[in-house]
Enzyme design. Sequence first.
Site, PDB file in Angstrom:
ATOM      1  N   SER A   1      42.636  75.181  37.905  1.00 53.70           N
ATOM      2  CA  SER A   1      43.357  75.510  39.135  1.00 53.70           C
ATOM      3  C   SER A   1      42.533  76.267  40.154  1.00 53.70           C
ATOM      4  O   SER A   1      43.010  76.512  41.276  1.00 53.70           O
ATOM      5  CB  SER A   1      44.630  76.309  38.799  1.00 53.70           C
ATOM      6  OG  SER A   1      45.636  75.458  38.302  1.00 53.70           O
TER       7      SER A   1
ATOM      8  N   LYS B   1      42.231  74.873  43.600  1.00 55.00           N
ATOM      9  CA  LYS B   1      43.189  75.157  44.668  1.00 55.00           C
ATOM     10  C   LYS B   1      42.616  76.058  45.750  1.00 55.00           C
ATOM     11  O   LYS B   1      43.183  76.153  46.844  1.00 55.00           O
ATOM     12  CB  LYS B   1      44.454  75.777  44.075  1.00 55.00           C
ATOM     13  CG  LYS B   1      45.238  74.850  43.144  1.00 55.00           C
ATOM     14  CD  LYS B   1      46.492  75.512  42.608  1.00 55.00           C
ATOM     15  CE  LYS B   1      47.346  74.548  41.794  1.00 55.00           C
ATOM     16  NZ  LYS B   1      46.829  74.304  40.446  1.00 55.00           N
TER      17      LYS B   1
ATOM     18  N   SER C   1      50.793  78.715  41.734  1.00 59.91           N
ATOM     19  CA  SER C   1      49.812  77.699  41.314  1.00 59.91           C
ATOM     20  C   SER C   1      50.462  76.325  41.182  1.00 59.91           C
ATOM     21  O   SER C   1      50.137  75.540  40.285  1.00 59.91           O
ATOM     22  CB  SER C   1      49.156  78.099  39.984  1.00 59.91           C
ATOM     23  OG  SER C   1      47.934  77.421  39.808  1.00 59.91           O
TER      24      SER C   1
END
Length: 379
Positions: free
Chosen positions: A60, A63, A120
């Site tokens: 993640s 991101k 997230s």
Amino acid sequence: MSKLISSLMALLFLAHFSTAQAQQLPVAPTVAAKSWLLLEFGSGQILTAQAPDERIEPASLTKLMTAYLTFSALRQKTLALEQTVPVSEKAWRTGGSKMFIRVGHQVRVEDLIKGMIVQSGNDACVALAEAISGSEEAFAALMNREAARLGMKSTSFTNATGLPDPGLYTTARDLSVLASALIRDFPEEYAKYYSMKDYRYNNITQENRNRLLWVDPTVDGVKTGSTKAAGFCLISSAKRGPRRLLSVVMGTDSEAARASESLKLLNWGYQFYDAVQLYSKGQAVWTPRVWKGVENTVKVGFERDFIVAVPKGYANKIEAKFVAQQPLMAPISAGQPIGAVHLMLDGKLLGEFPTVALAPVPVAGAFGRAIDSLRLWFQ
């Protein structure tokens, strides 16, 4: 959770504990992670690292690039915070962590940003990617172009979420470049969103997974990530006084470990290094020879105060060497890169820092150019 916070508080205590230090270079801490680094944000120095160029799965942490491009779109006014975007079936069906947006519904861009950063949410990332580029595939191409522009030399993006893919990879070094760019280029957005501890959407409250936000008030971001292959990862940043440090910790064994190892790195950097201002903004640090210009020299320095991290007690031992490609020819514009300052400490390179021309040097007339041509020929 209470045990995690207690252990982290014990580590935090080290940051405020000072003792007289012997005149020796600091020994890097032992960090239980696959790869990691600690960066002095102001100068870009890497204070310590292990396997910073090893290829890893970003999970993640991907991101961060999705956020960077979202903030860019807002600045370019191709996207607006109050704008609503439709939730596609693809966004709704995206697996992994979610902010729980509903297919066919319209969602505000700012809600999607909070869902992406705090929760997230993979669904939020896909919705933003589609709003910016029309499809996640086109957005991934944009991510790679931006990565190249930022100098992320060992990174490839294939999606906006960080979900596992054979073509998705990066390094700790590249992630430090990305996180630094996000903080530097979008300071207001960074301060607004990345310190949020929780966010409620669709009647579901989710906490930020960056546990350091609860433990150390100087930590104000950045992002967590985890997959089976990547392990537990955390990029964190702390600002204590005027100094900001950025840590990248990849591939730990648990959520608790990524938090404690990150805090260990941050504390080490503040405890064993000082920030030293060597030059002021606009100060001429050297004046190399210029050929075929109306002036024979050009003032070279930094466009902002130049501050470097130095091991405590070593500030008076730094030596500076100035390097530039010769011969240096006019015309030269203000702000043009002109060589670099090489800082040496005990005979070892501490870092290379680019310098720029502080004033323009226009090209000379025909007679002046001819004279310099003769001088260059004889040299």
